[in-house]
Design a protein around this motif. Structure first.
Motif, PDB file in Angstrom:
ATOM      1  N   ALA A  63      -1.780   6.233   0.405  1.00 26.98           N
ATOM      2  CA  ALA A  63      -2.838   5.814  -0.514  1.00 26.98           C
ATOM      3  C   ALA A  63      -4.095   5.923   0.826  1.00 26.98           C
ATOM      4  N   VAL A  92      -9.473   0.957  -7.976  1.00 31.53           N
ATOM      5  CA  VAL A  92      -9.205   2.108  -7.276  1.00 31.53           C
ATOM      6  C   VAL A  92     -10.124   3.070  -8.199  1.00 31.53           C
ATOM      7  N   VAL A 103      -6.969   3.523   2.155  1.00 33.21           N
ATOM      8  CA  VAL A 103      -8.405   2.156   1.543  1.00 33.21           C
ATOM      9  C   VAL A 103      -9.340   2.342   1.995  1.00 33.21           C
ATOM     10  N   LEU A 138      -1.333  -0.924  -4.093  1.00 38.57           N
ATOM     11  CA  LEU A 138      -2.151   0.125  -4.318  1.00 38.57           C
ATOM     12  C   LEU A 138      -0.990   1.527  -4.638  1.00 38.57           C
ATOM     13  N   ILE A 194      -8.265  -5.220   0.013  1.00 40.52           N
ATOM     14  CA  ILE A 194      -7.032  -4.885  -1.549  1.00 40.52           C
ATOM     15  C   ILE A 194      -6.025  -6.403  -1.637  1.00 40.52           C
ATOM     16  N   VAL A 226       0.832  -1.255   0.438  1.00 41.15           N
ATOM     17  CA  VAL A 226       0.043   0.291  -0.062  1.00 41.15           C
ATOM     18  C   VAL A 226       0.733   1.734  -0.471  1.00 41.15           C
ATOM     19  N   ALA A 243      -9.184   3.503  -2.842  1.00 47.11           N
ATOM     20  CA  ALA A 243      -9.969   2.405  -2.888  1.00 47.11           C
ATOM     21  C   ALA A 243     -10.463   2.088  -2.334  1.00 47.11           C
ATOM     22  N   LEU A 269      -3.717  -2.830  -8.539  1.00 46.52           N
ATOM     23  CA  LEU A 269      -4.971  -3.113  -8.632  1.00 46.52           C
ATOM     24  C   LEU A 269      -6.012  -2.517 -10.006  1.00 46.52           C
TER      25      LEU A 269
END
Length: 267
Positions: free
Chosen positions: A167, A192, A169, A179, A175, A163, A185, A259
Protein backbone atom coordinates in the motif's frame (compact mmCIF):
# COMPACT_ATOMS: atom_id res chain seq x y z
CA UNK A 1 35.90 -11.18 10.84
CA UNK A 2 37.01 -8.97 13.70
CA UNK A 3 36.06 -7.84 17.16
CA UNK A 4 33.75 -4.82 17.53
CA UNK A 5 35.33 -1.40 17.07
CA UNK A 6 34.16 0.96 19.83
CA UNK A 7 35.12 4.62 19.94
CA UNK A 8 36.76 5.54 23.27
CA UNK A 9 34.05 8.10 24.04
CA UNK A 10 31.15 5.66 23.53
CA UNK A 11 29.24 4.29 26.52
CA UNK A 12 28.79 0.54 26.06
CA UNK A 13 27.55 -1.65 28.89
CA UNK A 14 29.70 -4.69 29.63
CA UNK A 15 26.39 -6.58 29.69
CA UNK A 16 25.64 -5.73 26.06
CA UNK A 17 26.35 -8.37 23.40
CA UNK A 18 27.99 -7.05 20.23
CA UNK A 19 28.60 -9.23 17.18
CA UNK A 20 31.66 -9.36 14.94
CA UNK A 21 32.65 -6.21 13.04
CA UNK A 22 30.15 -3.99 14.85
CA UNK A 23 31.25 -0.34 14.78
CA UNK A 24 30.19 2.06 17.55
CA UNK A 25 30.79 5.76 16.99
CA UNK A 26 31.69 8.64 19.33
CA UNK A 27 29.42 9.23 22.33
CA UNK A 28 26.99 6.49 21.30
CA UNK A 29 25.10 4.75 24.14
CA UNK A 30 24.46 1.00 24.27
CA UNK A 31 22.76 -0.17 27.46
CA UNK A 32 22.76 -3.54 29.19
CA UNK A 33 20.60 -6.41 27.88
CA UNK A 34 21.15 -5.27 24.29
CA UNK A 35 22.10 -7.68 21.49
CA UNK A 36 23.52 -6.26 18.23
CA UNK A 37 24.26 -8.50 15.26
CA UNK A 38 27.38 -8.60 13.13
CA UNK A 39 28.49 -5.72 10.91
CA UNK A 40 25.98 -3.27 12.39
CA UNK A 41 26.99 0.42 12.61
CA UNK A 42 25.88 2.64 15.48
CA UNK A 43 26.83 6.22 14.64
CA UNK A 44 27.80 9.09 16.92
CA UNK A 45 25.30 10.02 19.64
CA UNK A 46 22.86 7.22 18.77
CA UNK A 47 21.23 5.36 21.69
CA UNK A 48 20.38 1.67 21.85
CA UNK A 49 18.30 1.19 24.97
CA UNK A 50 17.82 -1.80 27.22
CA UNK A 51 15.95 -4.90 25.99
CA UNK A 52 16.67 -4.25 22.32
CA UNK A 53 17.76 -7.05 19.96
CA UNK A 54 19.06 -6.26 16.48
CA UNK A 55 20.09 -8.57 13.64
CA UNK A 56 22.98 -8.13 11.24
CA UNK A 57 24.02 -5.33 8.87
CA UNK A 58 21.85 -2.61 10.38
CA UNK A 59 22.85 1.06 10.36
CA UNK A 60 21.67 3.31 13.20
CA UNK A 61 22.42 6.91 12.32
CA UNK A 62 23.35 9.76 14.65
CA UNK A 63 20.89 10.75 17.37
CA UNK A 64 18.45 7.92 16.68
CA UNK A 65 16.90 6.45 19.84
CA UNK A 66 16.22 2.74 19.55
CA UNK A 67 14.34 0.80 22.22
CA UNK A 68 13.05 3.60 24.43
CA UNK A 69 10.30 3.13 27.00
CA UNK A 70 6.79 3.29 25.52
CA UNK A 71 4.77 6.50 25.69
CA UNK A 72 1.84 4.78 27.37
CA UNK A 73 0.34 5.72 30.73
CA UNK A 74 -0.31 2.02 31.44
CA UNK A 75 3.42 1.24 31.25
CA UNK A 76 4.86 0.70 34.73
CA UNK A 77 8.44 -0.32 34.04
CA UNK A 78 7.84 -3.96 33.12
CA UNK A 79 10.30 -5.86 30.93
CA UNK A 80 9.33 -5.54 27.28
CA UNK A 81 11.27 -5.73 24.05
CA UNK A 82 12.12 -4.21 20.70
CA UNK A 83 13.18 -6.85 18.16
CA UNK A 84 14.74 -5.65 14.91
CA UNK A 85 15.82 -7.84 12.00
CA UNK A 86 18.67 -7.26 9.55
CA UNK A 87 19.67 -4.73 6.89
CA UNK A 88 17.62 -1.85 8.26
CA UNK A 89 18.58 1.81 7.94
CA UNK A 90 17.40 3.88 10.91
CA UNK A 91 18.04 7.51 10.16
CA UNK A 92 18.73 10.55 12.33
CA UNK A 93 16.44 11.32 15.30
CA UNK A 94 14.13 8.35 14.72
CA UNK A 95 12.48 6.92 17.84
CA UNK A 96 11.57 3.23 18.11
CA UNK A 97 9.86 2.12 21.32
CA UNK A 98 9.54 -1.17 23.16
CA UNK A 99 6.25 -3.00 23.66
CA UNK A 100 3.86 -2.96 26.61
CA UNK A 101 2.47 -5.72 28.77
CA UNK A 102 -1.09 -5.13 27.54
CA UNK A 103 0.03 -5.18 23.90
CA UNK A 104 2.02 -8.41 24.00
CA UNK A 105 5.31 -6.93 25.18
CA UNK A 106 7.09 -6.71 21.82
CA UNK A 107 7.59 -4.10 19.13
CA UNK A 108 8.84 -5.86 16.00
CA UNK A 109 10.66 -4.50 12.95
CA UNK A 110 11.64 -6.88 10.16
CA UNK A 111 14.34 -6.78 7.48
CA UNK A 112 15.41 -4.30 4.83
CA UNK A 113 13.43 -1.29 6.02
CA UNK A 114 14.30 2.37 5.50
CA UNK A 115 13.11 4.55 8.39
CA UNK A 116 14.00 8.11 7.43
CA UNK A 117 14.79 10.98 9.77
CA UNK A 118 12.40 11.67 12.65
CA UNK A 119 10.29 8.54 12.05
CA UNK A 120 8.42 7.30 15.12
CA UNK A 121 7.40 3.66 15.69
CA UNK A 122 5.35 3.39 18.87
CA UNK A 123 4.90 0.52 21.30
CA UNK A 124 3.60 -2.88 20.16
CA UNK A 125 3.81 -2.09 16.44
CA UNK A 126 4.72 -4.68 13.84
CA UNK A 127 6.67 -3.31 10.88
CA UNK A 128 7.44 -6.11 8.48
CA UNK A 129 9.94 -6.09 5.59
CA UNK A 130 11.17 -3.75 2.83
CA UNK A 131 9.06 -0.83 4.04
CA UNK A 132 9.86 2.85 3.51
CA UNK A 133 8.72 5.37 6.11
CA UNK A 134 9.60 8.88 4.95
CA UNK A 135 10.67 11.77 7.15
CA UNK A 136 8.45 12.40 10.19
CA UNK A 137 6.10 9.51 9.43
CA UNK A 138 4.51 8.25 12.65
CA UNK A 139 2.94 4.98 13.78
CA UNK A 140 0.80 5.10 16.92
CA UNK A 141 0.68 2.05 19.16
CA UNK A 142 -0.33 -1.44 18.00
CA UNK A 143 -0.13 -0.70 14.24
CA UNK A 144 0.69 -3.31 11.61
CA UNK A 145 2.55 -2.34 8.41
CA UNK A 146 2.86 -5.15 5.89
CA UNK A 147 5.71 -5.91 3.45
CA UNK A 148 6.63 -3.32 0.84
CA UNK A 149 4.36 -0.52 2.06
CA UNK A 150 5.42 3.12 1.65
CA UNK A 151 4.32 5.79 4.14
CA UNK A 152 4.92 9.35 2.98
CA UNK A 153 6.49 12.12 4.99
CA UNK A 154 4.60 13.81 7.84
CA UNK A 155 1.92 11.10 7.75
CA UNK A 156 0.39 9.54 10.85
CA UNK A 157 -1.25 6.14 11.31
CA UNK A 158 -3.88 5.80 14.07
CA UNK A 159 -3.37 3.18 16.79
CA UNK A 160 -4.53 -0.38 16.01
CA UNK A 161 -4.62 0.42 12.27
CA UNK A 162 -3.24 -1.81 9.52
CA UNK A 163 -1.46 -0.78 6.32
CA UNK A 164 -1.55 -3.61 3.80
CA UNK A 165 1.21 -5.07 1.66
CA UNK A 166 2.53 -2.66 -0.99
CA UNK A 167 0.00 0.00 0.00
CA UNK A 168 1.05 3.62 -0.53
CA UNK A 169 0.28 6.49 1.85
CA UNK A 170 0.81 9.95 0.37
CA UNK A 171 2.60 12.66 2.32
CA UNK A 172 0.87 14.59 5.13
CA UNK A 173 -1.92 12.01 5.41
CA UNK A 174 -3.87 10.84 8.43
CA UNK A 175 -4.69 7.11 8.30
CA UNK A 176 -7.54 6.40 10.70
CA UNK A 177 -8.76 3.07 9.30
CA UNK A 178 -7.21 0.07 7.56
CA UNK A 179 -5.67 0.58 4.11
CA UNK A 180 -5.91 -2.64 2.07
CA UNK A 181 -3.00 -4.13 0.11
CA UNK A 182 -2.00 -2.40 -3.13
CA UNK A 183 -4.23 0.63 -2.53
CA UNK A 184 -3.13 4.29 -2.54
CA UNK A 185 -4.49 6.81 -0.02
CA UNK A 186 -3.81 10.48 0.64
CA UNK A 187 -5.38 13.33 2.56
CA UNK A 188 -6.38 14.47 6.02
CA UNK A 189 -8.29 12.36 6.79
CA UNK A 190 -6.87 10.10 4.11
CA UNK A 191 -9.12 8.69 1.37
CA UNK A 192 -8.37 5.84 -1.02
CA UNK A 193 -7.57 7.37 -4.40
CA UNK A 194 -6.85 4.36 -6.60
CA UNK A 195 -4.92 1.11 -6.73
CA UNK A 196 -1.17 1.56 -6.29
CA UNK A 197 -0.48 1.33 -10.03
CA UNK A 198 3.13 2.50 -9.70
CA UNK A 199 3.83 -0.21 -7.14
CA UNK A 200 2.26 -2.84 -9.38
CA UNK A 201 4.42 -1.70 -12.30
CA UNK A 202 7.54 -1.89 -10.14
CA UNK A 203 6.97 -5.58 -9.53
CA UNK A 204 6.10 -6.11 -13.23
CA UNK A 205 2.59 -7.25 -12.36
CA UNK A 206 0.61 -8.96 -15.09
CA UNK A 207 -2.13 -7.06 -16.87
CA UNK A 208 -4.62 -9.45 -15.30
CA UNK A 209 -3.47 -8.48 -11.81
CA UNK A 210 -3.63 -4.76 -12.60
CA UNK A 211 -7.15 -5.22 -13.99
CA UNK A 212 -8.10 -7.23 -10.91
CA UNK A 213 -7.10 -4.42 -8.53
CA UNK A 214 -8.93 -1.86 -10.67
CA UNK A 215 -12.02 -4.06 -10.39
CA UNK A 216 -11.48 -4.43 -6.64
CA UNK A 217 -11.38 -0.64 -6.33
CA UNK A 218 -14.60 -0.24 -8.33
CA UNK A 219 -16.48 -3.01 -6.56
CA UNK A 220 -15.60 -2.10 -2.98
CA UNK A 221 -15.92 1.66 -3.15
CA UNK A 222 -18.17 2.62 -6.07
CA UNK A 223 -20.47 -0.22 -7.08
CA UNK A 224 -23.07 0.34 -4.37
CA UNK A 225 -23.03 -3.40 -3.71
CA UNK A 226 -22.88 -4.35 -0.01
CA UNK A 227 -19.26 -5.06 0.85
CA UNK A 228 -19.69 -8.79 1.64
CA UNK A 229 -21.37 -9.29 -1.74
CA UNK A 230 -18.72 -7.19 -3.52
CA UNK A 231 -16.01 -9.38 -2.01
CA UNK A 232 -17.81 -12.52 -3.13
CA UNK A 233 -18.02 -11.16 -6.68
CA UNK A 234 -14.34 -10.20 -6.64
CA UNK A 235 -13.47 -13.64 -5.30
CA UNK A 236 -15.43 -15.33 -8.08
CA UNK A 237 -13.72 -13.27 -10.79
CA UNK A 238 -10.15 -13.04 -9.50
CA UNK A 239 -9.84 -15.16 -6.38
CA UNK A 240 -7.33 -17.42 -8.14
CA UNK A 241 -4.75 -14.61 -7.94
CA UNK A 242 -2.81 -14.78 -4.63
CA UNK A 243 -2.62 -10.99 -4.29
CA UNK A 244 -6.40 -10.67 -4.66
CA UNK A 245 -6.98 -13.50 -2.20
CA UNK A 246 -4.76 -11.61 0.26
CA UNK A 247 -6.70 -8.39 -0.39
CA UNK A 248 -10.04 -10.12 0.28
CA UNK A 249 -8.77 -11.69 3.50
CA UNK A 250 -7.42 -8.32 4.67
CA UNK A 251 -10.76 -6.57 4.12
CA UNK A 252 -12.81 -9.33 5.72
CA UNK A 253 -10.60 -9.37 8.81
CA UNK A 254 -10.67 -5.60 9.37
CA UNK A 255 -11.76 -4.57 12.85
CA UNK A 256 -11.41 -0.79 12.46
CA UNK A 257 -13.08 -0.71 9.06
CA UNK A 258 -11.60 0.18 5.67
CA UNK A 259 -10.68 3.71 4.62
CA UNK A 260 -13.36 5.34 2.45
CA UNK A 261 -12.60 6.45 -1.08
CA UNK A 262 -12.59 9.93 -2.50
CA UNK A 263 -15.97 10.67 -4.02
CA UNK A 264 -15.80 10.70 -7.77
CA UNK A 265 -16.52 14.04 -9.38
CA UNK A 266 -19.57 14.18 -11.63
CA UNK A 267 -19.44 15.96 -14.96
Amino acid sequence: MAAPVIHPSAFVSPRAELGEDVVVGPCALIEEDVVIGARTRVDAFASIKRYTTMGEDNHVHSHAMVGGEPQDLKFHGEVSRLIIGSRNSIREFSTLHRGTESGGGVTSIGDGNLLMAYVHVAHDCTVRNNIVMSNNATLAGHCLVEDGAIIGGLSAVHQFTRVGRHAFVGGMSGISQDLPPWMLAVGNRALVQSPNIVGLRRIKASQELVSAFKQAYRLLWFSGIPRPDALLQLEAEYGHLPEIAEFITFVRSSERGILPAEERKRD
